[in-house]
Design an enzyme around this catalytic site. Sequence first.
Site, PDB file in Angstrom:
ATOM      1  N   SER A  62       0.817  -1.213   0.000  1.00 26.65           N
ATOM      2  CA  SER A  62       0.000   0.000   0.000  1.00 26.65           C
ATOM      3  C   SER A  62       0.854   1.268   0.000  1.00 26.65           C
ATOM      4  O   SER A  62       0.387   2.327  -0.415  1.00 26.65           O
ATOM      5  CB  SER A  62      -0.940   0.034   1.203  1.00 26.65           C
ATOM      6  OG  SER A  62      -0.193   0.000   2.401  1.00 26.65           O
ATOM      7  N   GLY A 100      -1.563  -4.399   1.568  1.00 26.12           N
ATOM      8  CA  GLY A 100      -1.522  -5.658   2.319  1.00 26.12           C
ATOM      9  C   GLY A 100      -0.498  -6.653   1.808  1.00 26.12           C
ATOM     10  O   GLY A 100      -0.221  -7.655   2.470  1.00 26.12           O
ATOM     11  N   ASN A 149       4.523  -5.587   5.630  1.00 26.26           N
ATOM     12  CA  ASN A 149       3.369  -6.425   5.967  1.00 26.26           C
ATOM     13  C   ASN A 149       3.739  -7.880   6.222  1.00 26.26           C
ATOM     14  O   ASN A 149       2.861  -8.717   6.435  1.00 26.26           O
ATOM     15  CB  ASN A 149       2.337  -6.404   4.834  1.00 26.26           C
ATOM     16  CG  ASN A 149       1.736  -5.033   4.618  1.00 26.26           C
ATOM     17  OD1 ASN A 149       1.482  -4.304   5.579  1.00 26.26           O
ATOM     18  ND2 ASN A 149       1.532  -4.672   3.367  1.00 26.26           N
ATOM     19  N   ASP A 177      -1.927   7.283  10.026  1.00 29.33           N
ATOM     20  CA  ASP A 177      -2.292   6.191  10.933  1.00 29.33           C
ATOM     21  C   ASP A 177      -1.031   5.516  11.475  1.00 29.33           C
ATOM     22  O   ASP A 177      -1.056   4.348  11.840  1.00 29.33           O
ATOM     23  CB  ASP A 177      -3.180   5.156  10.225  1.00 29.33           C
ATOM     24  CG  ASP A 177      -2.467   4.497   9.063  1.00 29.33           C
ATOM     25  OD1 ASP A 177      -1.352   4.928   8.733  1.00 29.33           O
ATOM     26  OD2 ASP A 177      -3.005   3.545   8.476  1.00 29.33           O
ATOM     27  N   HIS A 212       0.752   4.606   7.136  1.00 29.51           N
ATOM     28  CA  HIS A 212       0.590   5.124   5.780  1.00 29.51           C
ATOM     29  C   HIS A 212       0.900   6.612   5.724  1.00 29.51           C
ATOM     30  O   HIS A 212       0.541   7.378   6.619  1.00 29.51           O
ATOM     31  CB  HIS A 212      -0.834   4.854   5.286  1.00 29.51           C
ATOM     32  CG  HIS A 212      -1.132   3.394   5.188  1.00 29.51           C
ATOM     33  ND1 HIS A 212      -1.943   2.736   6.085  1.00 29.51           N
ATOM     34  CD2 HIS A 212      -0.719   2.453   4.304  1.00 29.51           C
ATOM     35  CE1 HIS A 212      -2.006   1.447   5.753  1.00 29.51           C
ATOM     36  NE2 HIS A 212      -1.266   1.249   4.676  1.00 29.51           N
TER      37      HIS A 212
END
Lengths: 229, 225
Positions: free
Chosen positions: A48, A75, A105, A193, A196
Amino acid sequence: MSQGDSNPAAVPHAAEDIQGDDRWMSQHNRFVLDCKDKEPDVLFVGDSMVQLLQQYEIWRELFSPLHALNFGIGGDTTAHVLWRLKNGELENIKPKVIVVWVGTNNHENTAEEVAGGIEAIVRLINTRQPQAKVIVLSLLPRGEKPNPLRQKNAKVNQLLKASLPKLASVQLLDVSGGFVHSDGAISCHDMFDFLHLTGGGYAKICKPLHELIMQLLEETPEEKQAALA
Amino acid sequence: MSDGDRNPAAAPRPLADVQGDGRWLALHHRFIADSKDKEPEVVFIGDALVQLLQQFEIWRELFSPLHALNFGLGGDGTQHVLWRLQQGEMQHIWPKIVVVWVGTNNHGHTAEQVAGGIEAIVRLLQEQQPQARVVVLGLLPRGQGPNPLRERNRRVNELLQARLPRLPNACFLDADPGFVHSDGAISHHDMYDYLHLTRHGYARLCPRLHALLLRLLGECQGAGP
């Protein structure tokens, strides 16, 4: 290839459709079609962190003009990216530069395994796209405060710094500096967050990335000559 | 509250920190802390569709001028939003409008359960924020082609459309501008991964919501002292 048996992060693996709307495969299929239609000079592939980049204005400013394609899927782990690259996302194209950004991830894997997975991606690209110069982006720190994933990502970067020079046509671009403040905190202004990037966060890393891509594009023997004729 | 026994979508539950960096809880606490000195008129709460909205220019154009706060968290289901509210995420603020947009991540729950979860959120908001109008946004279609989740989301919207008018101060808005084309496909120009909206997708969807918010805020003003 031999490492694949012992390193799950280096074994190509398609994502399962757990949610029920097959979005991962749909995105992969779209990328395969893009390879048939388009002639990118620069290819971005990863998770992402790559995918979201295309949603911000900075993509249009800095990378669209370079005829860049974005094959990021949120992801994704190294195993997912390996599978995609082996199954059509490197066909019918001949990019000059390939940017690889994946690994944050890989929750089921150790730092060593993650680095091994990224190396497997680079080796695959070397085989299928020998003309391409590869840029591997370092993993970024994450989480609001110090936590084990920051250490893990830093370790991956450290391992890559040692191992990537042994592979052909690849360099590590370390963009992980400048996110962790003196109190150990990461700001929402950089990562909305704590994982990101915001537009501002992307601006920080895209400057050195764009510079390096431009440098590598300029180094590439031309085809330019043929186009001018 | 009693609902929770039977409906998992209506049982408040924090998101488990499976990754190991505590981001979800950190953001929940940040929402509380950051709202201490703010006086928002509109609060958005929900999942990534809310959270990502704030990353685009359209947030600054349409919603910042309305003094809006964004409490979106990617991955949230109804049970997570319920937990955040119950744990006082809005304890410092008294907005005129709360926009609720959640439900598409409730995997494993039936449409009835998801609708029940959203209703539980509305009822909790009515208790905690009796002055606020609650706007529930309909779930969007998802996936590149027809699939069971589109059907489930459609059914959730159908249930909400019927039930929400019965709850005081709540209304339902289906803001889908027609993302599904005549051939059943959703375009990546609207949803880059067939779930999350692009800038273009938000630009198509937001005007209707914005118009409703303006109208409701105007009504609040009219009803003022």
